[in-house]
Design a protein around this motif. Structure first.
Motif, PDB file in Angstrom:
ATOM      1  N   VAL A 185       0.695  -1.043  -0.131  1.00 53.54           N
ATOM      2  CA  VAL A 185       0.098   0.035  -0.286  1.00 53.54           C
ATOM      3  C   VAL A 185       0.779   1.131   0.179  1.00 53.54           C
ATOM      4  N   LYS A 186       0.671   2.088  -0.883  1.00 56.23           N
ATOM      5  CA  LYS A 186       1.507   3.168  -1.294  1.00 56.23           C
ATOM      6  C   LYS A 186       0.783   4.486  -0.674  1.00 56.23           C
ATOM      7  N   ARG A 187       0.924   5.126   0.281  1.00 54.61           N
ATOM      8  CA  ARG A 187       0.204   6.057   1.030  1.00 54.61           C
ATOM      9  C   ARG A 187       0.571   7.463   0.115  1.00 54.61           C
ATOM     10  N   LYS A 188      -0.132   8.079  -0.305  1.00 50.83           N
ATOM     11  CA  LYS A 188      -0.118   9.605  -0.850  1.00 50.83           C
ATOM     12  C   LYS A 188      -0.934  10.617  -0.387  1.00 50.83           C
ATOM     13  N   ASP A 189      -0.333  11.222   0.630  1.00 49.33           N
ATOM     14  CA  ASP A 189      -1.394  12.214   1.498  1.00 49.33           C
ATOM     15  C   ASP A 189      -1.622  13.372   0.466  1.00 49.33           C
ATOM     16  N   MET A 190      -3.079  13.888   0.492  1.00 51.61           N
ATOM     17  CA  MET A 190      -3.144  15.349  -0.094  1.00 51.61           C
ATOM     18  C   MET A 190      -2.675  16.189   0.404  1.00 51.61           C
ATOM     19  N   THR A 191      -2.378  16.177   1.813  1.00 53.37           N
ATOM     20  CA  THR A 191      -1.735  17.397   2.391  1.00 53.37           C
ATOM     21  C   THR A 191      -0.555  16.743   3.246  1.00 53.37           C
ATOM     22  N   GLU A 192       0.386  17.310   2.859  1.00 54.78           N
ATOM     23  CA  GLU A 192       1.825  16.676   3.506  1.00 54.78           C
ATOM     24  C   GLU A 192       2.096  17.166   5.093  1.00 54.78           C
ATOM     25  N   GLY A 193       2.824  16.586   5.905  1.00 59.78           N
ATOM     26  CA  GLY A 193       3.392  17.181   7.172  1.00 59.78           C
ATOM     27  C   GLY A 193       2.307  17.411   8.147  1.00 59.78           C
ATOM     28  N   ILE A 194       1.058  16.752   8.197  1.00 61.67           N
ATOM     29  CA  ILE A 194       0.167  16.796   9.266  1.00 61.67           C
ATOM     30  C   ILE A 194       0.300  15.974  10.350  1.00 61.67           C
ATOM     31  N   THR A 195       0.750  16.229  11.657  1.00 64.21           N
ATOM     32  CA  THR A 195       0.928  15.387  12.717  1.00 64.21           C
ATOM     33  C   THR A 195      -0.482  15.513  13.495  1.00 64.21           C
ATOM     34  N   TYR A 196      -0.382  14.314  14.244  1.00 62.71           N
ATOM     35  CA  TYR A 196      -1.754  13.923  14.957  1.00 62.71           C
ATOM     36  C   TYR A 196      -2.269  15.272  15.802  1.00 62.71           C
ATOM     37  N   GLY A 197      -1.368  16.075  16.508  1.00 61.32           N
ATOM     38  CA  GLY A 197      -1.691  17.116  17.293  1.00 61.32           C
ATOM     39  C   GLY A 197      -2.036  18.284  16.124  1.00 61.32           C
ATOM     40  N   ALA A 198      -1.343  18.429  15.105  1.00 61.22           N
ATOM     41  CA  ALA A 198      -1.904  19.601  14.208  1.00 61.22           C
ATOM     42  C   ALA A 198      -3.288  19.220  13.536  1.00 61.22           C
ATOM     43  N   GLY A 199      -3.434  17.806  13.370  1.00 57.77           N
ATOM     44  CA  GLY A 199      -4.801  17.271  12.976  1.00 57.77           C
ATOM     45  C   GLY A 199      -5.978  17.754  13.773  1.00 57.77           C
ATOM     46  N   PHE A 200      -5.685  18.032  15.174  1.00 59.56           N
ATOM     47  CA  PHE A 200      -6.629  18.296  16.197  1.00 59.56           C
ATOM     48  C   PHE A 200      -6.961  19.708  16.250  1.00 59.56           C
ATOM     49  N   THR A 201      -5.840  20.538  15.794  1.00 61.68           N
ATOM     50  CA  THR A 201      -5.976  21.900  16.097  1.00 61.68           C
ATOM     51  C   THR A 201      -7.111  22.428  15.693  1.00 61.68           C
TER      52      THR A 201
END
Length: 702
Positions: free
Chosen positions: A500-516
């Motif tokens: 499985v090759k993961r390709k994020d639409m938005t790079e560099g989002i950490t767990y904490g940044a995602g919850f911001t």
């Protein structure tokens, strides 16, 4: 002069501006004097706050609360998965080694050795008792146990009924449910790694075994070639046999026809001799009558003797031809028997063929008949008969002078005729057997040709199938030869064929940044709600001069708190955690819009309904904790709660902050901002109506 003109222009400009301002205030029916009173009310509001240090400190604290609230949450959950290596998990190995093809297999020990190098979680290698006690005393978040039959079950893959190897996973759900989700992932990763390693090992062994299979197939291919060659030779011999049988079929037919003719002629001869014998008997009974008879039949007798002699000569010629054909048949039958015996030995299935067995029986009978027949004896008898007839013919010339000796000679001739007649009967019987035997051979010969023809067709099909089999074995041998032997890359491919090759639409989002966006929206909502508990946003400090002025004095405190908490919190998060947003100005602006919508709505509830209004705002906060989509997707929450997602403002604040922080979809951000502005406008209109109405009631009471 110029200076006067300049002053005049300034005066006209000021007068014009003053007139315009006065016109504007007159239009909105707000006299300047009323505006001055409203400013005084707002000033009195802030002077009251400034005089009460506790209130002032509390307001400053409320401004800072969103920063602390969202900041602590983001800090605490900034990278929890990066701390999994500190999560203690008990590892128990009960596996017992087994012997497999001369090697000792201990998969449990191999797993432990690999996990000692793995630091994804904090593996604690303990006994079963220690692991169970550690779970009960909450020292471990989970326990993974390798059972004692793990290696044994893994090696059962070559058996008819293999057993699946199992790893026991015991999560400590009661201690911390969220941690079990992390240990679930760890156990699944462990299972996947073990499965891939075992599959890779078995694949390596399998492809190494392909070498033996290759050599076996090579032998099978060589055997197939020999089979094809043998079948080809057999097919050739069978075709030769079929061709020989077909070539001999006319001769067999001629033999049967000649035998039938021989039987017919010998029957005629026998009948003639028997008739002649009867005549001789009657002659010998009365010599005189015989003499007279001889005198009367002398010419006819001479003719008959000549005719009989010619018939005997013809029979002799036929007999010679038959003898030659029988000699050929004697030579042909043993050869035919030998070929058929070889064919029977190579084709055991002919033992069950009734037609083939009938042919064998007919050929055997023909051989026996040929052996018992004595053509030489018959030939000698016919030769003697011919001699006697010739002698009779010669003596017939002197018959008149020898009539005295006629009786004795006739007796002698009668005995000879009887002997010849008996011989003709034996000849007739022998010819009959020959005719029947050759007819049987002729019929069986056709059956034999048909059977051999079917045999050659079957051999042709078998030869074609053997060639295909040989080619298939060769193709399979070459295919296995191409993959036999060790190949680590191929073995790894078999163990894990899909990646499985993961390709994020938005790079560099950490767990904490995602919850911001979620934590920031909560903080901006909590701030105004706490303000309502420490500061009275409803009662005026002095005597209000208008409802609008009353609202402005109270709303000025709220707007300072809203502006302060949104800017401070947003800048605090940006600078402290180095958040990468798509646009800092829009991030700050949207934070302010969200805070403005939350604060205005909360102020309306608190100012309009008091403590019940604050309770409603608190309930709205609780609902938004789950329905805003900040933590779990809305589709995963209880269906009964999902409709609240569309009606509460925090849902749009979270979505808009995600757009401005991560996706960069500013059109979607402005759409969310427009909805929040709608909440603000409706709440502000309700506030104006509320304070204007209260001011009227206050004047009426006064």
């Amino acid at each position: 002069m110029n200076k006067k003109r300049t002053n005049l222009k300034k005066y006209i400009s000021f007068h014009t501006h003053f007139v315009q301002t006065e016109f504007i205030f007159s239009v909105i029916n707000v006299p300047l004097k009323t505006l001055v009173y409203e400013v005084k009310m707002m000033r009195a509001e802030w002077l009251a706050i400034a005089r009460n240090k506790m209130i002032l400190i509390s307001i400053i604290g409320v401004i800072l609360i969103p920063s602390l609230y969202s900041g602590i949450f983001v800090w605490a959950f900034w990278d929890p998965y990066g701390m999994i290596k500190k999560l203690p998990v008990a590892m128990v190995n009960l596996d017992q080694p087994v012997q497999y093809k001369g090697d000792t297999i201990s998969v449990g020990n191999d797993i432990i050795d690999e996990l000692r190098k793995d630091h994804k979680v904090k593996w604690e290698f303990v006994s079963e008792q220690e692991g169970v006690q550690g779970l009960r005393k909450n020292r471990y978040y989970a326990m993974i146990q390798i059972p004692k039959d793990f290696s044994k079950n893994l090696t059962s893959v070559i058996e008819n009924k293999p057993k699946r190897a199992k790893i026991e996973y015991i999560p400590n759900t009661g201690y911390n449910f969220v941690s079990t989700k992390i240990t679930d992932s760890a156990s699944e990763a462990l299972r996947k790694t073990i499965s891939e390693n075992i599959t890779e090992h078995y694949t390596s062994v399998l492809f190494n075994q392909f070498g033996d299979i290759y050599h076996a197939l090579n032998k099978a291919h060589n055997g197939g070639i020999e089979l094809v060659n043998g079948l080809d030779t057999l097919h050739t011999k069978s075709n030769q046999l079929l061709s020989g049988l077909k070539q001999q079929q006319p001769s067999i037919h001629e033999l049967a026809t000649g035998s039938a003719q021989l039987y017919s002629k010998t029957a005629e001869l026998s009948n003639g001799l028997l008739g002649f014998e009867k005549k001789l008997d009657s002659i010998s009974s009365n010599m005189k009558e015989v003499t007279k008879f001889i005198d009367s039949i002398y010419p006819k007798l001479q003719t008959n003797l000549s005719t009989l002699n010619n018939q005997i000569n013809e029979i002799m010629n036929r007999l010679n031809q038959t003898t030659n054909q029988m000699e050929q048949l004697k030579r042909l039958v043993p050869t035919l028997q030998s070929d058929i015996q070889k064919y029977t030995a190579n084709h055991p299935e002919t033992a069950n063929d009734p037609n083939f067995q009938a042919v064998l029986t007919g050929i055997g009978q023909l051989s026996e008949i040929i052996k018992t027949m004595n053509f030489g004896k018959v030939e000698n008898q016919l030769s003697g008969l011919s001699s006697m007839l010739q002698s009779l013919k010669d003596q017939q010339l002197s018959l008149p002078s020898k009539q005295l000796n006629t009786t004795a000679q006739l007796d002698t001739y009668l005995n000879q005729f009887r002997t010849a007649a008996n011989g003709s009967i034996a000849l007739k019987n022998g010819a009959k057997k020959i005719a029947e035997g050759t007819k049987t051979v002729e019929n069986g010969w056709g059956t034999l040709i048909h059977s051999v023809s079917l045999l050659t067709d079957g051999e042709d099909q078998l030869l074609t199938g053997a060639k295909k089999l040989s080619k298939g074995l060769n193709d399979l041998k070459e295919a296995i030869g191409a993959v036999k032997g060790a190949n680590n890359a191929r073995n790894s491919m078999f163990a894990a064929p899909v990646e499985v090759k993961r390709k994020d639409m938005t790079e560099g989002i950490t767990y904490g940044a995602g919850f911001t966006p979620y934590f920031l929206s909560l903080g901006l909502f909590v701030g105004p709600l706490m303000l309502t508990t420490i500061y009275n946003l409803r009662d005026p400090v002095g005597n209000p001069t208008s409802g609008l002025g009353w609202l402005i004095s109270k709303y000025s405190v709220l707007i300072v708190v809203i502006l302060g908490q949104s800017l401070i919190t947003a800048l605090f998060l940006l600078l402290t955690f180095h958040l990468a947003v798509q646009s800092i100005p829009l991030f700050l602006l949207f934070s302010f819009i969200s805070s403005l919508a939350f604060g205005t709505l909360i102020m309306f509830l608190a100012a309009g309904f008091g403590n019940p209004g604050k309770f409603v705002a608190l309930v709205a906060l609780i609902l938004q904790l789950t329905t805003s989509g900040g933590s779990y997707p809305v589709e995963l929450i209880a269906p009964a709660l999902q409709p609240f997602h569309r009606f509460l403002p925090m849902s749009y604040a979270v979505a808009g902050l995600r757009d401005v922080m991560f996706t960069g979809d500013f059109s979607a951000m402005w759409h969310q901002a427009g909805i929040l502005a709608g909440y603000f406008i409706v709440s502000l209109i309700l506030l104006i109506a509320l304070f204007v109405n209260r001011f009227k009631k206050l004047k009426e009471e006064a």
